[in-house]
Design an enzyme around this catalytic site. Structure first.
Site, PDB file in Angstrom:
ATOM      1  N   ASP A 487       0.806  -1.217   0.000  1.00 50.16           N
ATOM      2  CA  ASP A 487       0.000   0.000   0.000  1.00 50.16           C
ATOM      3  C   ASP A 487       0.839   1.267   0.000  1.00 50.16           C
ATOM      4  O   ASP A 487       0.317   2.365  -0.194  1.00 50.16           O
ATOM      5  CB  ASP A 487      -0.875   0.025   1.259  1.00 50.16           C
ATOM      6  CG  ASP A 487      -2.189  -0.701   1.058  1.00 50.16           C
ATOM      7  OD1 ASP A 487      -2.652  -0.763  -0.084  1.00 50.16           O
ATOM      8  OD2 ASP A 487      -2.743  -1.207   2.052  1.00 50.16           O
TER       9      ASP A 487
HETATM   10  C1  BGC Z   1       0.361   1.329   6.199  1.00 54.62           C
HETATM   11  C2  BGC Z   1       0.047   0.103   5.391  1.00 54.62           C
HETATM   12  C3  BGC Z   1      -1.418  -0.045   5.242  1.00 54.62           C
HETATM   13  C4  BGC Z   1      -2.042   1.224   4.717  1.00 54.62           C
HETATM   14  C5  BGC Z   1      -3.536   1.036   4.584  1.00 54.62           C
HETATM   15  C6  BGC Z   1      -0.337   2.531   5.630  1.00 54.62           C
HETATM   16  O1  BGC Z   1      -0.122   3.634   6.437  1.00 54.62           O
HETATM   17  O2  BGC Z   1       1.741   1.524   6.257  1.00 54.62           O
HETATM   18  O3  BGC Z   1       0.610  -1.037   6.012  1.00 54.62           O
HETATM   19  O4  BGC Z   1      -1.681  -1.095   4.358  1.00 54.62           O
HETATM   20  O5  BGC Z   1      -1.719   2.303   5.521  1.00 54.62           O
HETATM   21  O6  BGC Z   1      -4.344   1.871   5.214  1.00 54.62           O
HETATM   22  C1  NOJ Z   2      -1.530  -3.705   5.549  1.00 54.85           C
HETATM   23  C2  NOJ Z   2      -2.734  -3.762   4.654  1.00 54.85           C
HETATM   24  O1  NOJ Z   2      -3.851  -4.162   5.397  1.00 54.85           O
HETATM   25  C3  NOJ Z   2      -2.506  -4.720   3.507  1.00 54.85           C
HETATM   26  O2  NOJ Z   2      -3.617  -4.724   2.655  1.00 54.85           O
HETATM   27  C4  NOJ Z   2      -1.260  -4.370   2.762  1.00 54.85           C
HETATM   28  O3  NOJ Z   2      -1.060  -5.339   1.758  1.00 54.85           O
HETATM   29  C5  NOJ Z   2      -0.069  -4.310   3.692  1.00 54.85           C
HETATM   30  N1  NOJ Z   2      -0.337  -3.432   4.786  1.00 54.85           N
HETATM   31  C6  NOJ Z   2       1.189  -3.865   2.987  1.00 54.85           C
HETATM   32  O4  NOJ Z   2       1.164  -2.521   2.690  1.00 54.85           O
END
Ligand code: BGC
Ligand code: NOJ
Length: 814
Positions: A487
């Site tokens: 993400d």
């Molecule tokens: C986080 C990710 C997460 C994303 C979704 C980001 O701030 O680092 O791990 O998947 O937010 O909301």
């Molecule tokens: C947490 C999110 O819930 C997931 O969808 C994502 O793949 C990982 N972070 C990596 O960014």
């Protein structure tokens, strides 16, 4: 230092000191009513949706960290001294403190001043309520005159509004009190048909429902003013902050034990029967009263607890293993499976790191969660798949999240995460392999929940696949959109404005930046879709999918390979991401793990090289890091990943979610030792001995462990709600132990450490229980199977032709 120990026999983790490095929590409820409970009774409860139907209030980001919960106070009415047997909120120096987190329940107890007290908190199956079963024993040599106080603070339902809209909320709080039961009915008079209640089995001496009357204007829960008075004030909340507090007297002879049950619950009335009498504004309590009466009765409460135990016996009994490694056994047999239930239920919405307000159920996340859950309650997995598919858009794309209560896609987060659609194919594949229930493919499912747009689920899968083919970039690789699995790799974001969300900001048209990860995912999903097409007798279609898969594999070999490892992406300038040409972020884990697990490069040496590079550049004693070298500054063209300080989260943290991809990749290369070694490095049970450094619960996976670039290398964060749970469960059971579901049969294809002599397992699959013994006799991974003593060809077990329900399978590895 240890903060507790595993009691595997009782399937509990027993915390023996309350001041754990972080709150160590558990989940209550596993169907519709849920609670989060910490080892000191902190936490909150909700019905289905942590944002829209929150029963009790909780203040995140508080000091101390975990404050607000299901607090019980005991007061010695002779001396006036009061304390809480769960340590918080009064934090007395307790004797024999223990918190037993078990399967769907938590028991917290201690002794203070000769009074032993423990409370069993749980949610009965099929009910929308929680029970607190308190038992108090007088261990003094003389009589004890005690008062017992319960306390919770009601949330005004929508947790977001509750935390922000005080100008209204301070005026709307409403309660009713009848027969000692406190009913919380804020907003019931207008558009809500639901209310909460808080009841007590003891004789209620007095109650409070207005927070200020109980806590005091300038006090907190650790020193409520009410406990310094003789009794509660019988306050009736009008506006401000409604709470529920009961006072019950307990006169105990030496050695005497007394039980008191509290029931906190959620109830709905039919819209046309909300009031009683009908023309009044008084709650109709006709249907709730029998429920309350039932669970205030200790025989019923006890039976409900017993049923919960049996339920978990059944769920966990589906897959049990006995390997030479205690940490493997404990995680597979108990905690990892249990965590998979929590991630299935919550997705990433409500934990001590997820507020329940920010995120609903993630499309990508919930599909992946099925990998670890589908064998437990396939019917719920089926329902989830259909719900997820109904939020898919006609383009094949998907809303990134939806709210469990409304089941509608969240507009604020929107769509365009270009990996999303493929996870639906993988979720459905996992379901089909477990259940063989092909009827799901014919289920009519709408797009974007639009009535009239229904198409068979199978058509949704085809659109998922097509979505990528419609969005290929300059190299023929999939365009990344807002982001892929990672993400934080926001290649179209280019945000330079403080406070802007990296997740929703898009400043580029998205026609250039490509993802090698999505290419790997496309290859895996395409192979599954081809298998599903074949299942439906559509061989031509299957060939078509495989042709696209082969083309994509070629593209990856040509444009997605960097010499020693797979590239990660191309940015909006068409420059490589995750290449030795880059100054930072030269190698990423995602494409190494996923391309190899999808089967790319297995026969031309690329896969082996890629894994070697992971070992050399990314593996640490605490797990495998996401990328190296960490980004030391903000790169406008890369987005959120470079916003994290080095070593945390996606910027070179150990993102536990994708470690199992590498484990599976290693098994595909036949390296059982490496696969299990990686498994052990992040296994929370194996890390229990370093609890002070690890800090999170030793019984569940955390999303992230700080990488070597961080000052706190080895420190875990964001426990519980992470795809790590499902993927690790899948990696260890299906790839390392090799007990793998397939469209046709159960496959047994272990790739285990060479030092193991073998292992045993029982797996119930499609109604048949397979008792499996594997012995390692040679150096290789070739398996020969005997089924009920008879040698068979291949590594899949035919289901018994004669309808038997138990089969013994012996596997020999040579
Ligand atoms: C986080 C990710 C997460 C994303 C979704 C980001 O701030 O680092 O791990 O998947 O937010 O909301
Ligand atoms: C947490 C999110 O819930 C997931 O969808 C994502 O793949 C990982 N972070 C990596 O960014």
């Amino acid at each position: 230092m240890l903060f507790g120990y595993f009691d595997d026999e009782n399937r509990e983790y027993v915390i023996t000191r309350p001041d754990t490095p972080l709150p160590w929590i558990n989940y209550l409820g596993c169907q519709a009513y849920f609670g989060i409970i910490s080892n000191t009774a902190g936490g909150y409860s909700f019905y289905r949706d942590a944002r829209l139907r929150r029963l009790t209030r909780y203040r995140y980001n508080n000091v101390p960290h975990d404050f607000g919960g299901r607090y019980i106070y005991l007061r010695d009415d002779e001396s006036g001294e009061f304390w809480s047997p769960s340590w918080q909120p009064t934090r007395h120096d307790l004797e024999d403190y223990a918190c037993r987190h078990g399967m769907g329940y938590t028991i917290i107890g201690s002794r203070y001043s000769g009074i032993a007290a423990h409370t069993n908190y749980f949610v009965p199956l099929d009910e929308n309520l929680e029970i607190w079963q308190l038992s108090i024993t007088n261990q003094r040599s003389k009589r004890a005159s005690l008062s017992v106080f319960s306390s919770i603070e009601f949330c005004l339902w929508d947790a977001q509004d509750d935390a922000t809209n005080f100008q209204r909320n301070f005026s709307i709080g409403q309660v009713e009190i009848e027969d000692g039961v406190i009913y919380h009915k804020t907003e019931y008079r207008e558009r809500r048909d639901h209310f909460a209640y808080f009841a007590c089995s003891g004789k209620v001496e007095a109650f409070d429902t207005q927070r200020e009357a109980f806590v005091g204007a300038y006090r907190s829960w650790d020193k409520p003013v009410a406990l310094e008075r003789a009794g509660l004030a019988n306050s009736v909340a009008h506006g401000w902050a409604p709470i529920g507090a009961h006072q019950v007297k307990a006169e105990l002879a030496p050695g005497e034990t007394r039980q008191i049950i509290f029931v906190l619950g959620y109830h709905e009335n039919p819209r046309d029967q909300k009031f009683d009498p009908p023309d009044s504004q008084t709650l109709n309590k006709k249907t709730v009263k029998p429920v309350i009466a039932k669970y205030l009765d200790s025989a019923h409460a006890g039976a409900a607890f017993e049923r919960l135990h049996q339920y978990w016996d059944g769920l966990l009994g589906i897959c049990q293993v006995e390997t030479p490694d205690v940490h493997t056994n404990r995680m597979v047999n108990i905690w990892n499976a249990y965590q998979c239930m929590a991630t299935f239920n919550m997705s990433r919405s409500a934990s001590f790191y997820e507020s329940g307000i920010g995120r609903g159920l993630g499309f990508r996340d919930s599909n992946q969660d099925l990998l670890g859950f589908v064998h437990m309650v396939p019917a719920r997995a089926r329902e989830r798949i259909l719900d997820l598919a109904a939020t898919q858009l006609p383009t094949g794309g998907a809303y990134h999240q939806y709210q469990p209560l409304t089941k509608r896609g969240n507009n604020e987060v929107g769509s365009n995460f270009n990996d999303d659609p493929h996870w639906l194919i993988l979720g459905v594949a996992a379901y089909l392999k477990e259940t063989a229930d092909r009827s799901i493919l014919d289920e009519p499912v709408p797009y974007d929940n639009e009535p009239g747009s229904e198409q068979p689920l199978y058509e949704h899968l085809r659109r998922s696949f097509q979505y990528t083919l419609d969005r290929l970039g300059p190299h023929g690789l999939p365009l990344i959109g807002r982001a892929d699995w990672n993400d934080c790799l926001n290649l179209n974001c280019f945000s330079d404005t403080p406070g802007q969300s990296f997740q929703t900001t898009t400043n580029k048209d998205g026609k250039v930046a490509e993802s090698v990860f999505i290419a790997g995912l496309f290859v895996l999903a395409g192979k599954e879709l081809a298998a599903i097409a074949r299942e439906r007798g559509r061989n031509d279609e299957a060939e078509g999918y495989l042709a696209e898969v082969a083309k994509m594999e070629d593209t990856v070999r040509k444009y997605g390979w960097d010499g020693d490892w797979f590239l990660r992406a191309y940015d909006d300038f068409g420059r490589k991401v995750g290449s030795k040409e880059c100054g930072e972020g030269k190698i990423f884990i995602e494409t190494q793990g996923f391309c190899v697990l999808a089967g790319i490069g297995l026969d031309d040496g690329m896969a082996a090289k890629s894994m070697e590079s992971v070992r050399k550049h990314l593996a640490t004693e605490h797990g495998i890091i996401l990328q190296q070298p960490a980004y030391s500054k903000y790169y406008l063209e890369l987005g959120e990943i470079s916003s994290y300080p080095p070593g945390y989260k996606e910027n070179a943290g150990i993102f536990c979610h994708n470690n199992p991809w590498v484990m599976i990749a290693e098994t595909r290369l036949g390296n059982g030792d490496r696969a299990h070694d990686y498994y052990t490095r992040i296994n929370p049970s194996a890390r229990e001995g370093i609890s002070e450094a690890h800090r999170c619960e030793p019984y569940v996976y955390a999303q992230m462990i700080a990488g070597p670039d961080a000052p706190t290398h080895g420190e875990a964060k964001n426990s519980w709600l992470t795809g790590t749970a499902a993927w690790n469960y899948y990696a260890i059971t299906q790839w390392i132990l090799g007990i793998r579901t397939s469209y046709e049969r159960l496959q047994i294809s272990p790739v285990i450490p060479k030092s193991w002599r073998g292992f045993k397992a029982t797996r119930t699959f499609r109604g048949v229980t397979y008792h499996i013994t594997v012995e390692q006799e040679g150096e290789g991974n070739h398996v020969s199977l005997k089924v009920d003593g008879m040698p068979i060809k291949g590594d899949t077990v035919p289901p018994p032709a004669d309808g038997r329900k138990e089969v013994s399978v012996k596997g020999t590895l040579t």
